[in-house]
Each structure stands twice: as C-alpha cells, then as structure tokens.
Motif scaffolding. Sequence first.
Motif, PDB file in Angstrom:
ATOM      1  N   PRO A   1      12.569   7.904   6.211  1.00 39.71           N
ATOM      2  CA  PRO A   1      12.139   6.376   5.532  1.00 39.71           C
ATOM      3  C   PRO A   1      11.003   5.865   5.858  1.00 39.71           C
ATOM      4  O   PRO A   1      10.272   6.819   5.975  1.00 39.71           O
ATOM      5  CB  PRO A   1      13.200   5.617   7.315  1.00 39.71           C
ATOM      6  N   LEU A   2      11.118   5.355   4.244  1.00 38.40           N
ATOM      7  CA  LEU A   2       9.759   5.439   4.167  1.00 38.40           C
ATOM      8  C   LEU A   2       9.129   4.602   4.411  1.00 38.40           C
ATOM      9  O   LEU A   2      10.083   3.021   4.910  1.00 38.40           O
ATOM     10  CB  LEU A   2       9.952   5.405   2.238  1.00 38.40           C
ATOM     11  N   GLU A   3       7.584   4.115   3.527  1.00 38.30           N
ATOM     12  CA  GLU A   3       6.992   2.286   4.392  1.00 38.30           C
ATOM     13  C   GLU A   3       7.704   1.289   3.667  1.00 38.30           C
ATOM     14  O   GLU A   3       7.419   0.491   3.706  1.00 38.30           O
ATOM     15  CB  GLU A   3       5.178   2.760   3.970  1.00 38.30           C
ATOM     16  N   THR A   4       7.762   1.983   2.541  1.00 36.09           N
ATOM     17  CA  THR A   4       9.131   1.097   1.348  1.00 36.09           C
ATOM     18  C   THR A   4       9.834   0.284   2.154  1.00 36.09           C
ATOM     19  O   THR A   4      10.690  -1.126   1.955  1.00 36.09           O
ATOM     20  CB  THR A   4       9.489   1.322   0.179  1.00 36.09           C
ATOM     21  N   GLY A   5      10.560   0.450   3.550  1.00 43.19           N
ATOM     22  CA  GLY A   5      11.808  -0.192   4.415  1.00 43.19           C
ATOM     23  C   GLY A   5      13.050   0.434   3.850  1.00 43.19           C
ATOM     24  O   GLY A   5      14.571   0.707   4.483  1.00 43.19           O
TER      25      GLY A   5
ATOM     26  N   VAL B   1       7.017  -1.973 -10.355  1.00 40.46           N
ATOM     27  CA  VAL B   1       6.156  -2.892  -9.073  1.00 40.46           C
ATOM     28  C   VAL B   1       5.323  -3.993  -9.244  1.00 40.46           C
ATOM     29  O   VAL B   1       4.901  -4.039 -10.458  1.00 40.46           O
ATOM     30  CB  VAL B   1       6.010  -1.976  -8.667  1.00 40.46           C
ATOM     31  N   ASN B   2       6.226  -5.073  -8.530  1.00 46.52           N
ATOM     32  CA  ASN B   2       5.156  -6.996  -8.681  1.00 46.52           C
ATOM     33  C   ASN B   2       4.145  -6.372  -7.855  1.00 46.52           C
ATOM     34  O   ASN B   2       3.114  -6.126  -7.109  1.00 46.52           O
ATOM     35  CB  ASN B   2       5.752  -7.450  -8.609  1.00 46.52           C
ATOM     36  N   GLU B   3       2.548  -6.416  -8.844  1.00 47.56           N
ATOM     37  CA  GLU B   3       1.328  -6.082  -7.857  1.00 47.56           C
ATOM     38  C   GLU B   3       0.486  -7.663  -7.926  1.00 47.56           C
ATOM     39  O   GLU B   3      -0.655  -7.535  -7.365  1.00 47.56           O
ATOM     40  CB  GLU B   3       0.030  -5.327  -8.756  1.00 47.56           C
TER      41      GLU B   3
ATOM     42  N   PRO C   1       0.556  -0.943  -0.187  1.00 45.72           N
ATOM     43  CA  PRO C   1      -0.343  -0.013   0.360  1.00 45.72           C
ATOM     44  C   PRO C   1       0.391   1.634   0.197  1.00 45.72           C
ATOM     45  O   PRO C   1       2.194   1.218   1.167  1.00 45.72           O
ATOM     46  CB  PRO C   1      -0.921  -0.015   1.270  1.00 45.72           C
ATOM     47  N   GLY C   2       0.556   2.184  -0.598  1.00 48.85           N
ATOM     48  CA  GLY C   2       0.967   3.257  -1.123  1.00 48.85           C
ATOM     49  C   GLY C   2       2.392   3.486  -1.692  1.00 48.85           C
ATOM     50  O   GLY C   2       2.643   4.827  -2.221  1.00 48.85           O
ATOM     51  N   VAL C   3       2.502   2.597  -2.754  1.00 55.29           N
ATOM     52  CA  VAL C   3       3.851   2.270  -2.919  1.00 55.29           C
ATOM     53  C   VAL C   3       3.781   3.879  -4.894  1.00 55.29           C
ATOM     54  O   VAL C   3       4.321   3.759  -5.050  1.00 55.29           O
ATOM     55  CB  VAL C   3       4.462   1.046  -4.069  1.00 55.29           C
TER      56      VAL C   3
END
Length: 599
Positions: A566-570, A331-333, A297-299
Amino acid sequence: MHKGIATVSLSGLLADKLAAVAAAGFDGIELFDNDLVASPLSPREVARRCADLGLSIDLFQPVRDLEGVAPDRFDAVLHRVRTKLAVMGELGVTTFLACSNVGSDAIDDPDLSAEQLHRVGELAAEHGVTLAFEALAWGRHIDRVGAAWDVVRRADHPAVSLAVDTFHLLARGDDGSALDGIPGDRIGFLQVADAPLLDMNVLEWSRHFRCFPGQGTLDVTGVVAAVLRAGYRGPLSLEVFSDAVREADPADTARDAMRSLIFLEDRLAPLVDGPLAAAPPPAPSADAAFVEVSATPGVPALLGSLGFTVAGHHRSKPVTWWRNGGAQVVVNETPQTTGATSHAPTTHALGLAAPPVDAVAARAKALLWPAVDRTRGTGEALLPGITSPSGLHMFVSAEAGAADDWHGDFVEADPAEDAGWLGLDHVVVAVPAERFDQEIAFFRTLFDLTPGGVEEFIEPHGRLRSRALRPPVGDLRVVLNVEDVRPGHPRRSGITQLAFAVADVAAQVRALRSRGVPLMPVPDNYYVDLDARFALDPALLAELREHQLLYDRVGDGELLQAFTLPLETGFHVELLERRGGYAGYGAAGTHVRLAAQAG
C-alpha cells in the motif's frame, strides 16, 4: 407511467416518508398498515397530508390471511376486513392488497380459498373498493402467481383481482410467461422489486435483500413488460425490503427509487407500446482513459519510480499529465481541487472514453445522477463529470483524436520510450456496504456495465465482498469491494487498487525493484500450494518464486500478477500479464494478497 412506492420501502416515521416521496417526484404511495398504525396522524389527516403533497394513495397494504381459513374462524376474518375497509374510506383509497395465507393451519383447498375471496369481494364491492390478491413466495399453499390467478378466477367476483409482485414471481423461478392468458383488466396492482440471485430461504431473501430495479439481477423488465402487454395501465409501484433501506436516509432512498423507475421505464420503452419515456441511450462502448490523483506529497516521485514521465501540461490549469506507455495518470496540483478541470475536492477520479460525450451527460441527467461542478476554458473538452453514490468522480471523454478528447486540453511534451505498460486493466473501488447496490446501479444504468457474481474473501481483519463489472463493448473493468472489518479497524474508501496491464510482468518487476519500489512479498508456502494445484513446469514455478508473482490458470488462459505494498496515495498498484484470453482477476490468490498487504 404513474410512479409509486410503498411506505415500507423507506426508513423513518410516516410523515418523514411522505415528505421524502413527494420531494423525489413520485405520483403516489402504497400505505403500509404498520406505518399507519404507528402514526399519530389519523387516516383523514394522512389523506390530507398526501393531497397537500400531491400524492395519491394507490394501495392500502397488506391485509393478511383472508383465505384458506377454517370456516368456523372466517367470521373473524370478515370483521377484520370490515374494520380495515372503514379505515380505507377515511383514507380515500380504493384498492387493498391481500397476501396468500402463510399460517401453518392454512387449508389446502382452492375451492374454499375462492369462496372466501368471493365473500371478501362482496364486502369490498359494498364499500366501492377492490381487492388485489397476491401470492407470497412463502405462502403455505399459494406461493406462485399461477396458483393465485387460479383462485382469483374461481372467486369470480369483479372486486377481486390479481396482484403481481415481480420479486415473488421471479423468486419462484417463473418469468413473464407465467402471466400468459391473464387479462390486463384482471391485474389489480403491480409491485416491482429486484434482488441479487441468492440461494437461501425465500422469506429471508425477501425481507433483507430486495433492491430497486437496476441494482439486482432478476428479470424485472421482462415481467413488467408482460404485465403491460396484457393491458395493465395502473401504477408501477416499488416495494423493497432490505437492511440497507432501513438504515438509509429516506430522502436518499426516495431519490434512488425514482431513479430506478426512470431506468426501468427506459428499458421498457422499446419493448411495449405506449408513451413510455426513454433516456438517451448509453454509450456504445466504454474504455478506460485515465486515472486522476491529487498532487499530495510524494506523488511525482512515486510516478517516476513506477516509470511514468511527464507527457504534458494543461493549457489553462495547474494539471500535469503523466504517461507510461499506454497507462495515463492525471495529477492535479491545485490545493483542495482535483481533476483535469477544477471541481469539488476528491482524492481520486476515473476518466473513460464513452462517446458521444453529450449523450452520456444527457443520460446521466435523465437518470438523476449528480453532475460534478467544474469550470471549462474556451475550446477545452466538454469532459462532463458525474458523481457515483460512493463519491467517485467519473469524467467522460471522446475517443482519442476526436473533438472533446481529453488529450487536447494538454500541451504535449516530448514522447518517452514505450516501457511496456499497455494501459489500465481495471480499477478497484472500496464502497460502503450501504452504497453497494447503488454503486452497481450507477455503472449499470449509466454506462451499461454488466455486473458479475458476488465473490467473498476472508481477510485478516474481516471479510471482503467483491463484484466486477464490464461493458458489452470496451476495455473498462471496474471491481467494487465492500470491506466488512472488525470494529476499530479502518475501512478504506475510493480507489484502492490500480491494475495496469503489461507485456512482460517479470521484466517490469525487475525494473521496479531497481528503482526501489516496495513490492509485496509472497510466502514460499504459496508456491508449494501452486505446484500442488497446477503441477507447473519447474522452470515457470521457479520464475514465479523468483519474482514473487501470483499465478492463476483457467483453461488455456493464464494470469501473472505482482503488487506493490500500500502506497501513501491510499491505493496500491498491480501489474498483470494476461495470457491466452484469461478474463478473471486471480481470485484464487486474493487471500494471499490480503494477508501480505495487511502484514
């Protein structure tokens, strides 16, 4: 070549070690005396176990302090040797290793040492075995291979030979030329170990930091080549001591060890005559191609805020290609899968252009690097995936426009306006400390990347160790980090930073702020210190302060950097502008970044 490994190079009990060594495909072992002493198996049972596993016992080691001993105590030495020779008879081993004397009371008399080795040689000959004498790098008086050979030559007994250990030889500053003039039939055994170049006590260096060939920086290949050119045709055997090995699963260590010998043999093949196996060569160049992330989510919103737009959709899979100028993100969904093609779950992966693709895949297989399970549709790019020791997936593409170019798997959208992003400059990967050497070996052996020196940085919760790697040709840059943090503080893994090169970092910062991207604040104290260090033009200093940019200068080269939080993606994103050929990574400001991102 006959490939062997010392049992001291693996963790666990002797029976577990033997099983792991056999499963990895080794031909033989060096049996470490301590492993035998602590084992419930008798010497005959150990010999039978090795025979059942298809392993030879190539060396019994070590027998210590046989020379330089006070004459009135030498009878005790002979008694010890006789006892060990009887054990060797039950094991069926015909060569034993003796190390140079390290005792504080060792006598500095080459003639005495030679006489005592001669007498041990007489005992060995009576039992049909040979002695291989090794110069320990911390030996009291004999600490170099030349001194050991001098004593062996003086001993003048056919059962007394020289043992060559690459670590001991290289740790004392010698190289392969130290073996000039030594006949190959007088070299009784060859032990191989690499290590990072460290300035420390040589005993501590040896016991805690040895590693397998390809993981360190010593010229192991040069020494082994010199031994082979001299005519040695005995076992090529690994002897590695390290804290990481003591804690690792013996099966994992054995696989790493075998891989290192295959790599060493590959490096030796063009240097010496003989039936040495060579893997397919590494790719002549390696360039960054794309970064892969899962569609958490959010990417999509994040990519849009960074200025990326959809560049295309995969022809057969729910995968989207995003582009910002020369920067490419895939981006793999698909739930629980990632990658430009389906494969085992992972959060991030890295694509690189390293043709020819099939040769890279063949080299990975020859070096025992595991492939990524994946599916491939008709007509799609080969795109082989290889898993690094830390779990990072690498996908290998041909160059743009060629067959097996990853772009061909996508139906392109209308091109977007070039926003000034030049492409991926480097990627930072967090690696567990116990996998650091293996991760370096992965990039070095497979893609021919050259590792730089280890840099250390203090961070608010511990210490960061960092090492950058680059190929001889190509723009791929990989930085490996090990985070040593206090207990209870989370350790990150995988890709932690994506650094994109831009033409004008100040302009990009203004654009990101206008889209609400949270950027890393920089304390004003940093700019006061910057002025003190570089005496910058006031206008440049004001610009750096206004846009919260970090700065470094080496010679005529300059680096300007900005970071997201730092982003939610890590991971976090770095934007950097290189000027005047600057080649580093802004190490001088790393402590400021670490503190700001921890706040």
